[in-house]
Design an enzyme around this catalytic site. Sequence first.
Site, short mmCIF file in Angstrom:
data_model
loop_
_atom_site.label_atom_id
_atom_site.label_comp_id
_atom_site.label_asym_id
_atom_site.label_seq_id
_atom_site.Cartn_x
_atom_site.Cartn_y
_atom_site.Cartn_z
N HIS A 427 -22.00 135.93 66.31
CA HIS A 427 -22.47 136.12 64.81
C HIS A 427 -23.60 137.40 64.98
O HIS A 427 -24.40 137.44 64.32
CB HIS A 427 -23.05 135.00 64.36
CG HIS A 427 -22.10 133.98 63.85
ND1 HIS A 427 -21.21 134.03 62.64
CD2 HIS A 427 -21.77 132.62 64.37
CE1 HIS A 427 -20.50 132.99 62.52
NE2 HIS A 427 -20.83 132.25 63.49
N ASP A 513 -23.92 129.27 67.66
CA ASP A 513 -22.66 128.74 67.26
C ASP A 513 -21.60 129.44 67.23
O ASP A 513 -21.39 130.64 67.06
CB ASP A 513 -22.77 128.10 65.85
CG ASP A 513 -23.03 129.01 64.77
OD1 ASP A 513 -23.90 130.20 65.05
OD2 ASP A 513 -22.46 128.78 63.52
N GLU A 514 -20.18 129.11 67.51
CA GLU A 514 -19.05 129.84 67.26
C GLU A 514 -18.68 131.02 68.09
O GLU A 514 -18.26 132.16 67.55
CB GLU A 514 -18.76 130.29 65.50
CG GLU A 514 -18.96 128.89 64.89
CD GLU A 514 -18.61 129.15 63.25
OE1 GLU A 514 -18.03 128.22 62.73
OE2 GLU A 514 -19.14 130.19 63.02
N VAL A 515 -19.14 130.93 69.16
CA VAL A 515 -18.73 132.09 70.27
C VAL A 515 -17.46 131.63 70.64
O VAL A 515 -16.96 130.67 71.32
CB VAL A 515 -19.89 131.89 71.34
CG1 VAL A 515 -19.06 133.07 72.55
CG2 VAL A 515 -21.07 132.39 71.17
#
EC number: 3.2.1.52
Length: 849
Positions: A427, A513-515
């Site tokens: 992100h 988050d969300e790598v």
Amino acid sequence: MRRIIALIVIAFANVAAFAAVPVFNVKNLSLTWEVVDNNYKNKQQSLTALIITNNGTETLPAGGWKIYFNSSRNFIADAVSGNAKVLQVNGDLYSIIPNQNFKAIKPGESARIEYICENVVINYTDAIEGPYFVWDASPDKGYLPGNFIIKPLDPKYPGLVTPEVIYNQNKSIIDIPADKLPKIVPLPLSYQETEGMFKLEPSTKVISADPRFAKEQAKLSAFLMKAFGMQFTSASASNTITLGYKVGFGKEGYELSVKPNAIQINATTATGMFYGIQSLKNLCPSAVYADKQKSMDIPCVEVKDSPRFGYRAVMLDVARNFQNKQQVLRLLDLMGAYKLNTLHMHLTDDEGWRIEIPSLPELTSVASKRGHTLDSKNFLPASHGSGPDFSNPAGTGFYTVADYIEILKYANDRHITVMPEIETPGHARGAIKAMQARYNRLVAAGKKTEASKYLLYDAGDQSAYRSVQYWNDNVIDVSLPSTYTFVERVVDDLVAMYKQAGAPLPVIHFGGDEVPAHVWEKSPAYEALKKTHPEIKNTGDLWYYFYGRVNNILKKKNITLAGWEEMALRKTTLDGRPAYVPNPQFVNEGMQVDVWNNVLGDGQEDLAYKLANAGYKTVLTCVTNLYFDMATYKSWDEPGYYWGAFLGIDKFFSFIPFDYFKNTDVDKNGKAIDRRMFVGKQRLTDYGKENIIGLQGALWAETVKTPQQMEYMIFPKLIALGERAWAKDPAWTTELDSAKAKQMYNEDWSRFVNVLGKRELPRLAYEGGGYAFRIPKPGVMLKDGKYYANVQYPGMVIRYTTNGAEPTAESPQYTGPVDATGTVKFRVFDAKGRGGNIAQEAENDKPAI
């Protein structure tokens, strides 16, 4: 001479390119988006259409242009209509390219592009966003059409929540007389109403003998001066408000005693005194916010109070869509009023960097702007419908140092800590592109070494990945030494701001988050790092390397590291499959972990409890109950995402922090759950309970474009968050008899919604000029030729029309059943006359949206 010739050639080339752009004003085009079939070919996909109408006097050519738009969804590339392709550019940016079958659109005519979306459509935020045109001959500039219309979904689409469903939900709510309701929210630890009233008037004097409460005394005096519209006169000894110091109330506790002739608030700290004053303000009639008062009757009460959780937070995403400083201050006002003490500001993401870092000006000169670009060299591309230029305040904007310091001071005055979030390593596209722009600038100036100092990606990295939000270039390369130089530089600038503001900075959030999978796999920096760090055997090990180094940077400055749940997880395998377990490496580092993922049916329902049981200081930010941005229910006119849950205010109120499995009854699609999904899931141990430090409501802002939309999504859910984070654990949460627990819950729920309708929402309709809180749609039921209506918040007014017109604040008030003749519409209004969404009859004689 050669330079002059070159300039002439460039000039002629520019003229030629300009001449190649058709003489056509895109403002003369109207675009309409609609759903053609929401169950296309009997699959969970939708056939949608974009209709282009030419309202001008010139013909739109058949080609030489593209339409760009944003969407959070995937599409089949080839249009069903056979005249265009829909292609993903990057992230949520798509293009529509006409092909040889597309026909020129003459004046007064339309063309239709039908294409498949790989999801069904439920609400208006599922539509495409911000479409604009770009001419092939002038690829660097975008043009907005004159109009963009989103046609509503057919109200008969199966599964939508109808007014009849709402009516049946509201039926169980007990209408409680206003004088029987508690007058303070969140509900205090101990609350008792006694006989009599205290008359608050201009002659009342606020007394504080202790200098530690001087600021709170001044704020209370300012509130009363505004309420009465005059300066106080001399005080009567029997008509005073006294702020007293008393030991034993802890950091945030207080006691409040209102007697007929005196009000006494005692606390140990200024924070406790502030909360005591908020409770006193709560006792004031809501009319004080609407008009100046000559006097106010305050009910006599005895209150002793302290919070259940020490951490009570709101996460505000200003990166995806920006909210200006004034809007943040408005949020802080109500956070303080409802005893929430932490504002978690999500300041950076793929789509924007929103805080000035003086040492790295490109972070805002490049990454705070969105417009039409395909290379992101000078600014970021359009996202979430922000359009082709910088004029959209949701897409372009940032807080200057002065702005942020003002926010910090304002929060500090309300005993709220502001926790900044700098999203890493995923992100992070905004930061990556900004530091690339810095690199290009300095290399052009001959400063190669300085240019590389803060780079966040390796130019030789050939890793191929795609994030959850579809970006393919948004992850910082954590193998680069310059990454940590960047982190420390940003931290130092933040520390300086907080110091200048005189505000605490105990924690910085670094995301996590969300790598996506496959990052760093082909990074030369990663290969080089492995040679000097034998403990790094695969890219999964880079995770612990990165957060270990970031943690060390913060520890040197006495700052705690916070992150999303992935920060505390270690990748492993279970029965040959990838799995995550709590990472023992960081358990004793005092890190704070915000856990959002408990999506029902996805397998991680117990993740928060696993981490707390393992020893991590855990903040519950559960998507099933605490996300402001989830749509309230399944309806076209209810905005928001719903990938995690449909989430009304009842989900906030009914949340059981220590056992959220207990009263979970529906899945993310609103269907009854199979409770077997909880078999084998970890329950929270007593040790784990000690590690649940608090609750956090989160507003992710992909669908939130304006201040009004922000307030619609947050309020009044924020009041329910405050109730659950501050008030003691209700008896219904631990009652073993399910029938009794249900009855106890309904009584408590009725108490809460009556307080909202009769006390709090009349206040918010006027406070601060009025908040745009969500006004519920009325429930409507047809029975024996009459329409019956009700409302979720008793005390709010329902009005109706019988001629098909939209109800206004002057329409007849609903007091009883209405004959089902004509076209009947119902609507709820707040105390100021602002109306909510409309409920009306359907052609099949059943209420519909």
